[in-house]
Motif scaffolding. Sequence first.
Motif, PDB file in Angstrom:
ATOM      1  N   LYS A   4       0.830  -1.210   0.000  1.00 12.88           N
ATOM      2  CA  LYS A   4       0.000   0.000   0.000  1.00 12.88           C
ATOM      3  C   LYS A   4       0.863   1.257   0.000  1.00 12.88           C
ATOM      4  O   LYS A   4       0.403   2.330  -0.382  1.00 12.88           O
ATOM      5  CB  LYS A   4      -0.911   0.008   1.225  1.00 12.88           C
ATOM      6  CG  LYS A   4      -2.036  -1.016   1.169  1.00 12.88           C
ATOM      7  CD  LYS A   4      -2.967  -0.871   2.353  1.00 12.88           C
ATOM      8  CE  LYS A   4      -4.132  -1.864   2.242  1.00 12.88           C
ATOM      9  NZ  LYS A   4      -5.061  -1.725   3.387  1.00 12.88           N
TER      10      LYS A   4
ATOM     11  N   ARG B 265       1.977   3.683   8.162  1.00 11.44           N
ATOM     12  CA  ARG B 265       1.587   4.985   7.621  1.00 11.44           C
ATOM     13  C   ARG B 265       2.678   6.017   7.888  1.00 11.44           C
ATOM     14  O   ARG B 265       3.047   6.791   6.999  1.00 11.44           O
ATOM     15  CB  ARG B 265       0.263   5.424   8.256  1.00 11.44           C
ATOM     16  CG  ARG B 265      -0.304   6.719   7.698  1.00 11.44           C
ATOM     17  CD  ARG B 265      -1.698   6.975   8.234  1.00 11.44           C
ATOM     18  NE  ARG B 265      -1.685   6.998   9.692  1.00 11.44           N
ATOM     19  CZ  ARG B 265      -1.313   8.060  10.419  1.00 11.44           C
ATOM     20  NH1 ARG B 265      -0.941   9.170   9.795  1.00 11.44           N
ATOM     21  NH2 ARG B 265      -1.339   8.029  11.719  1.00 11.44           N
TER      22      ARG B 265
ATOM     23  N   ARG C  76      -2.918   8.132   4.188  1.00 11.61           N
ATOM     24  CA  ARG C  76      -3.969   7.902   5.192  1.00 11.61           C
ATOM     25  C   ARG C  76      -4.789   6.654   4.886  1.00 11.61           C
ATOM     26  O   ARG C  76      -5.570   6.206   5.724  1.00 11.61           O
ATOM     27  CB  ARG C  76      -4.883   9.126   5.280  1.00 11.61           C
ATOM     28  CG  ARG C  76      -5.655   9.445   4.027  1.00 11.61           C
ATOM     29  CD  ARG C  76      -6.491  10.702   4.182  1.00 11.61           C
ATOM     30  NE  ARG C  76      -5.684  11.881   4.495  1.00 11.61           N
ATOM     31  CZ  ARG C  76      -6.178  13.112   4.530  1.00 11.61           C
ATOM     32  NH1 ARG C  76      -7.459  13.322   4.279  1.00 11.61           N
ATOM     33  NH2 ARG C  76      -5.392  14.142   4.812  1.00 11.61           N
ATOM     34  N   THR C  77      -4.640   6.086   3.691  1.00 17.60           N
ATOM     35  CA  THR C  77      -5.360   4.844   3.357  1.00 17.60           C
ATOM     36  C   THR C  77      -4.722   3.628   4.017  1.00 17.60           C
ATOM     37  O   THR C  77      -5.290   2.539   3.987  1.00 17.60           O
ATOM     38  CB  THR C  77      -5.378   4.630   1.834  1.00 17.60           C
ATOM     39  OG1 THR C  77      -4.027   4.547   1.356  1.00 17.60           O
ATOM     40  CG2 THR C  77      -6.077   5.785   1.134  1.00 17.60           C
ATOM     41  N   ILE C  78      -3.532   3.796   4.605  1.00 18.79           N
ATOM     42  CA  ILE C  78      -2.843   2.689   5.281  1.00 18.79           C
ATOM     43  C   ILE C  78      -3.334   2.620   6.725  1.00 18.79           C
ATOM     44  O   ILE C  78      -3.221   3.589   7.476  1.00 18.79           O
ATOM     45  CB  ILE C  78      -1.316   2.900   5.244  1.00 18.79           C
ATOM     46  CG1 ILE C  78      -0.841   2.987   3.778  1.00 18.79           C
ATOM     47  CG2 ILE C  78      -0.587   1.772   5.952  1.00 18.79           C
ATOM     48  CD1 ILE C  78       0.616   3.334   3.627  1.00 18.79           C
ATOM     49  N   GLU C  79      -3.880   1.455   7.106  1.00 18.80           N
ATOM     50  CA  GLU C  79      -4.524   1.333   8.410  1.00 18.80           C
ATOM     51  C   GLU C  79      -3.525   1.358   9.568  1.00 18.80           C
ATOM     52  O   GLU C  79      -3.748   2.037  10.572  1.00 18.80           O
ATOM     53  CB  GLU C  79      -5.345   0.036   8.495  1.00 18.80           C
ATOM     54  CG  GLU C  79      -6.488  -0.049   7.491  1.00 18.80           C
ATOM     55  CD  GLU C  79      -6.040  -0.629   6.162  1.00 18.80           C
ATOM     56  OE1 GLU C  79      -4.815  -0.891   6.013  1.00 18.80           O
ATOM     57  OE2 GLU C  79      -6.896  -0.799   5.274  1.00 18.80           O
ATOM     58  N   GLN C  80      -2.436   0.624   9.461  1.00 22.45           N
ATOM     59  CA  GLN C  80      -1.494   0.510  10.572  1.00 22.45           C
ATOM     60  C   GLN C  80      -0.694   1.803  10.726  1.00 22.45           C
ATOM     61  O   GLN C  80      -0.094   2.294   9.765  1.00 22.45           O
ATOM     62  CB  GLN C  80      -0.552  -0.675  10.352  1.00 22.45           C
ATOM     63  CG  GLN C  80      -1.260  -2.023  10.407  1.00 22.45           C
ATOM     64  CD  GLN C  80      -0.294  -3.178  10.315  1.00 22.45           C
ATOM     65  OE1 GLN C  80       0.900  -2.993  10.143  1.00 22.45           O
ATOM     66  NE2 GLN C  80      -0.815  -4.391  10.427  1.00 22.45           N
ATOM     67  N   ASP C  81      -0.673   2.321  11.956  1.00 17.60           N
ATOM     68  CA  ASP C  81      -0.055   3.616  12.219  1.00 17.60           C
ATOM     69  C   ASP C  81       1.434   3.612  11.891  1.00 17.60           C
ATOM     70  O   ASP C  81       1.955   4.563  11.303  1.00 17.60           O
ATOM     71  CB  ASP C  81      -0.268   3.986  13.695  1.00 17.60           C
ATOM     72  CG  ASP C  81       0.244   5.378  14.017  1.00 17.60           C
ATOM     73  OD1 ASP C  81      -0.261   6.343  13.421  1.00 17.60           O
ATOM     74  OD2 ASP C  81       1.160   5.491  14.853  1.00 17.60           O
TER      75      ASP C  81
ATOM     76  N   ALA D 186       0.933  -4.170   6.737  1.00 19.93           N
ATOM     77  CA  ALA D 186      -0.481  -4.456   6.441  1.00 19.93           C
ATOM     78  C   ALA D 186      -0.591  -5.223   5.130  1.00 19.93           C
ATOM     79  O   ALA D 186       0.144  -4.946   4.178  1.00 19.93           O
ATOM     80  CB  ALA D 186      -1.263  -3.157   6.351  1.00 19.93           C
TER      81      ALA D 186
END
Length: 503
Positions: free
Chosen positions: A170, A198, A190-195, A261
């Motif tokens: 991603k 991201r 911001r489309t990447i869930e894991q902080d 992710a």
Amino acid sequence: CEKELDDDAESIITNQRYSYINSVVTKAVKKKAAKGSLSVSDKIDQIVTNRILALPIFAAVMFCIYAIAMGGWAISIGTMGTDWANDVLFGEMVPGLFDTILGALGVAEGGWLYGLIQDGIVAGVGAVLGFVPQMLVLFFLLAILEDVGYMARVAFIMDRIFRRFGLSGKSFIPMLVATGCGVPGIMASRTIEQDRDRKMTIMTTGFIPCGAKMPIIGLFAGAVFGDSPWVATSAFFIGIAAVVISGIMLKKFKAFAGEPAPFVMELPAYHAPSASNVLRATWERGWSFIKRAGTIILLSSIVLWFLMGYGVVDGALQAVEDNNSSLLAAIGSGVAVIFAPLGWVGDMAWKATTATFTGLIAKEEVVNFFGVAYHYAGEADLMEDASGIYAAIGADFGAMAAYSFMIFNLLCAPCFAAMGAIKREMNNAKWTLGAIGYMCGFAYVVSLIVFQLGGLATGEAVFGLGTVVALVLLAGILYLLFRKGYQGEESTRRLTSVAAAAQ
């Protein structure tokens, strides 16, 4: 288990599940294979997404694109357009038009107003706009690749590579967007869930050469490297390498440790590009570049003209003929010592340093600065022949010093707008400063290594303290790449899951 199966945990588990599903379906369902069951897209994908051939094909495609847009060959239509824009449009036509207008208004040549318009605005803005043809050709070709569906395959290919180095596939989507502009590229993270993924993506997306950095590449490719397409191509892959190396090193630290992710996407069937889509994407990216030349760069050209045209002589502020005696030279020379190990020495040191700092306003400012600076240097008259800036820059920069300068400006902190995007996405002052500091530090280290070690081969550098420091830094990078990473609770759970899936 990962070493035995030569794959990452997520892929092993997924493959085990699908293998089990296929075995059940095979026993329960019997069907005759249809003739021509593979579509044209499937047949193409067997080649372009092949484990072995995928990367060489991608490298060849990008080389061809940069050769057409920024090379020095018969097929390099972008360079032909830029040569015409520099030599004819902004070398003769525009200055001639302003000469006529200023003459009709009674503005005498040699006066401050004439110098402001011709030497400041026209020379500065023209130096940037001269690269618009190369930019449009590059954006046009990239838009075609996106529209036909090939760039989606590149994301799939890069996911396979990125996952091996701790990054999610991603992460490639924001980087793909960043080839046009770093701001939407950073925002796309911001489309990447894991902080943690991201944050790492935000810190590394700026390494990808955006549209604003392309004129820097084009300028030095033409001035120092004879319009070599290898220079532009290498810049793109240096950005990719910086992302991968950073991913490996950062994943070794607790703040970024953990599995990336999973990345799932549907690959569209190949299709003929839509003329409207391609032209719209080209225009949007190109117009964004041109707008900055008409606003930020126009204003900064006026400021640069004043700072480079005036200096303190005998205790009084007055116009100077040699910009090495200007206010900007005095300021830049005081800071230039920091960049001496990168090969920025001599009269060009303050110019390279100041160009880099003006690039923080907008990366196009780097070319704008050189356009104004080298007109005043007396080494070239841009109003008579805009291509003279190439000879002036080529005389000041050796090959490795130019490459060091180019790499630093490609990898260091992005423009103020992109920094603002980093601040918004990080939503934390410490993380924002850390991201910008990491980019600047990484850029400095890489540029230092390139000049000090590469300069030994070209004769631009001699063995000394700088070489020793470069070797130590290179050893430090290798240590960070190969040292054992942080092993936390998540790593233990992952290894347990892999073992269970493999049974």
